[in-house]
Design a protein around this motif. Structure first.
Motif, short mmCIF file in Angstrom:
data_model
loop_
_atom_site.label_atom_id
_atom_site.label_comp_id
_atom_site.label_asym_id
_atom_site.label_seq_id
_atom_site.Cartn_x
_atom_site.Cartn_y
_atom_site.Cartn_z
N VAL A 92 0.81 -1.05 -0.09
CA VAL A 92 0.00 -0.17 0.01
C VAL A 92 1.00 1.43 -0.16
O VAL A 92 1.98 1.28 0.48
N PHE A 93 0.29 2.33 -0.79
CA PHE A 93 1.05 3.66 -0.72
C PHE A 93 0.57 4.42 0.42
O PHE A 93 -0.39 4.35 1.10
N ASN A 94 1.41 5.08 1.00
CA ASN A 94 0.97 6.03 1.96
C ASN A 94 0.47 7.30 1.26
O ASN A 94 0.87 7.74 0.35
N THR A 108 -0.38 10.29 1.97
CA THR A 108 0.06 11.60 2.00
C THR A 108 1.65 11.75 1.16
O THR A 108 2.08 13.00 1.01
N ASN A 109 2.13 10.69 0.83
CA ASN A 109 3.45 10.66 0.30
C ASN A 109 3.54 9.38 -0.64
O ASN A 109 3.89 8.33 0.00
N ASP A 110 3.35 9.44 -2.09
CA ASP A 110 3.41 8.31 -2.66
C ASP A 110 4.70 7.65 -2.80
O ASP A 110 4.85 6.80 -3.85
N SER A 111 5.77 8.26 -2.52
CA SER A 111 6.95 7.60 -2.56
C SER A 111 7.26 6.57 -1.20
O SER A 111 8.48 6.20 -1.30
N ILE A 112 6.19 6.43 -0.42
CA ILE A 112 6.54 5.77 0.82
C ILE A 112 5.69 4.49 0.61
O ILE A 112 4.30 4.71 0.35
N ILE A 113 6.04 3.11 0.44
CA ILE A 113 4.95 2.16 0.51
C ILE A 113 5.31 1.16 1.54
O ILE A 113 6.54 1.02 2.04
N ALA A 114 4.42 0.44 2.05
CA ALA A 114 4.49 -0.36 3.06
C ALA A 114 4.10 -1.82 2.40
O ALA A 114 2.88 -1.83 1.89
N THR A 115 4.59 -2.66 2.80
CA THR A 115 4.14 -4.17 2.31
C THR A 115 4.21 -5.06 3.48
O THR A 115 4.95 -5.04 4.47
N CYS A 116 3.32 -6.19 3.50
CA CYS A 116 3.31 -7.01 4.79
C CYS A 116 3.64 -8.46 4.15
O CYS A 116 3.48 -8.62 2.88
N HIS A 117 4.16 -9.20 4.93
CA HIS A 117 4.77 -10.54 4.49
C HIS A 117 3.96 -11.62 5.22
O HIS A 117 3.56 -11.59 6.42
N SER A 133 6.00 -9.91 9.16
CA SER A 133 6.84 -8.88 9.14
C SER A 133 6.37 -7.79 8.14
O SER A 133 5.40 -7.98 7.40
N CYS A 134 6.76 -6.61 8.39
CA CYS A 134 6.46 -5.52 7.34
C CYS A 134 7.53 -4.81 6.95
O CYS A 134 8.47 -4.75 7.61
N THR A 135 7.58 -4.42 5.71
CA THR A 135 8.70 -3.56 5.18
C THR A 135 7.97 -1.98 4.83
O THR A 135 7.01 -1.95 4.02
N ILE A 136 8.79 -1.15 5.06
CA ILE A 136 8.65 0.50 4.61
C ILE A 136 9.70 0.72 3.71
O ILE A 136 10.76 0.60 4.30
N ILE A 137 9.08 1.03 2.53
CA ILE A 137 10.24 1.63 1.53
C ILE A 137 10.13 2.96 1.15
O ILE A 137 8.75 3.39 0.87
N PHE A 177 -2.06 -10.58 7.33
CA PHE A 177 -2.90 -10.84 6.24
C PHE A 177 -3.11 -9.43 5.55
O PHE A 177 -3.36 -9.35 4.43
N ASP A 178 -3.12 -8.32 6.29
CA ASP A 178 -3.50 -7.00 5.58
C ASP A 178 -3.11 -5.89 6.41
O ASP A 178 -2.73 -6.16 7.68
N ILE A 179 -2.71 -4.92 5.73
CA ILE A 179 -2.21 -3.63 6.50
C ILE A 179 -2.98 -2.35 5.79
O ILE A 179 -3.44 -2.41 4.44
N ALA A 180 -3.09 -1.13 6.57
CA ALA A 180 -3.60 -0.10 6.17
C ALA A 180 -3.22 1.12 6.57
O ALA A 180 -3.05 1.01 8.12
N TYR A 181 -2.82 2.04 5.72
CA TYR A 181 -2.43 3.45 6.27
C TYR A 181 -3.52 4.10 6.72
O TYR A 181 -4.82 4.09 6.15
N SER A 182 -3.61 5.12 8.00
CA SER A 182 -4.45 5.94 8.31
C SER A 182 -4.35 7.20 7.20
O SER A 182 -3.65 7.13 6.50
N PRO A 183 -5.45 7.71 7.08
CA PRO A 183 -5.67 8.78 6.30
C PRO A 183 -4.54 9.95 6.18
O PRO A 183 -4.35 10.60 5.17
N ASP A 184 -4.19 10.28 7.22
CA ASP A 184 -2.94 11.00 7.49
C ASP A 184 -1.77 10.60 7.21
O ASP A 184 -0.72 11.34 7.31
N GLY A 185 -1.54 9.26 7.18
CA GLY A 185 -0.37 8.73 6.71
C GLY A 185 0.70 8.50 8.07
O GLY A 185 1.82 8.12 7.94
N THR A 186 0.08 8.76 9.20
CA THR A 186 1.11 8.72 10.47
C THR A 186 1.10 7.22 11.11
O THR A 186 1.82 7.04 12.14
#
Length: 110
Positions: A3-5, A7-16, A20-24, A45-54
């Motif tokens: 998923v993309f952050n 508020t900043n589409d150059s930050i991606i989170a992935t779950c495994h 574990s989770c990776t922030i890129i 199983f799933d991850i989700a950013y809050s709307p403000d990305g924090t």
């Protein structure tokens, strides 16, 4: 899942599946990457950013956990809170547009 952050589409989170989770962070010439263990009790199983990305919400088996992302990727995220659902496994998590609530889906009955 990746998923993309919001508020900043150059930050991606992935779950495994290993829990574990990776922030890129793709915004600089060097790709910054941080991996940390979200859940010890199975795959995420799933991850989700809050709307403000924090914040990042994650669900794994019967656990819903909320993480504070302040300082990431230079510092590990901090766990804000976790909730255990005794009767069902969580499969999906989403935030409401205002960030006040979350919705989860599960297998089985409530």
């Amino acid at each position: 899942r990746a998923v993309f952050n919001p508020t900043n589409d150059s930050i991606i989170a992935t779950c495994h599946c290993g829990g574990s989770c990776t922030i890129i962070h793709l915004g600089s010439q060097n790709i910054l990457q941080m991996t940390w263990r979200l859940h010890d009790n199975g795959g995420v199983f799933d991850i989700a950013y809050s709307p403000d990305g924090t914040k990042l919400a994650s669900c794994a088996d019967k656990w819903l956990t909320i993480w504070n992302l302040e300082g990431v990727p230079m510092a590990l995220p901090k766990k804000i809170e976790s909730h255990f659902f005794e009767t069902t496994s969580l499969l999906c998590v989403r935030w409401t547009p205002n960030g006040r609530y979350m919705l989860t889906t599960s297998e089985g009955e409530f």
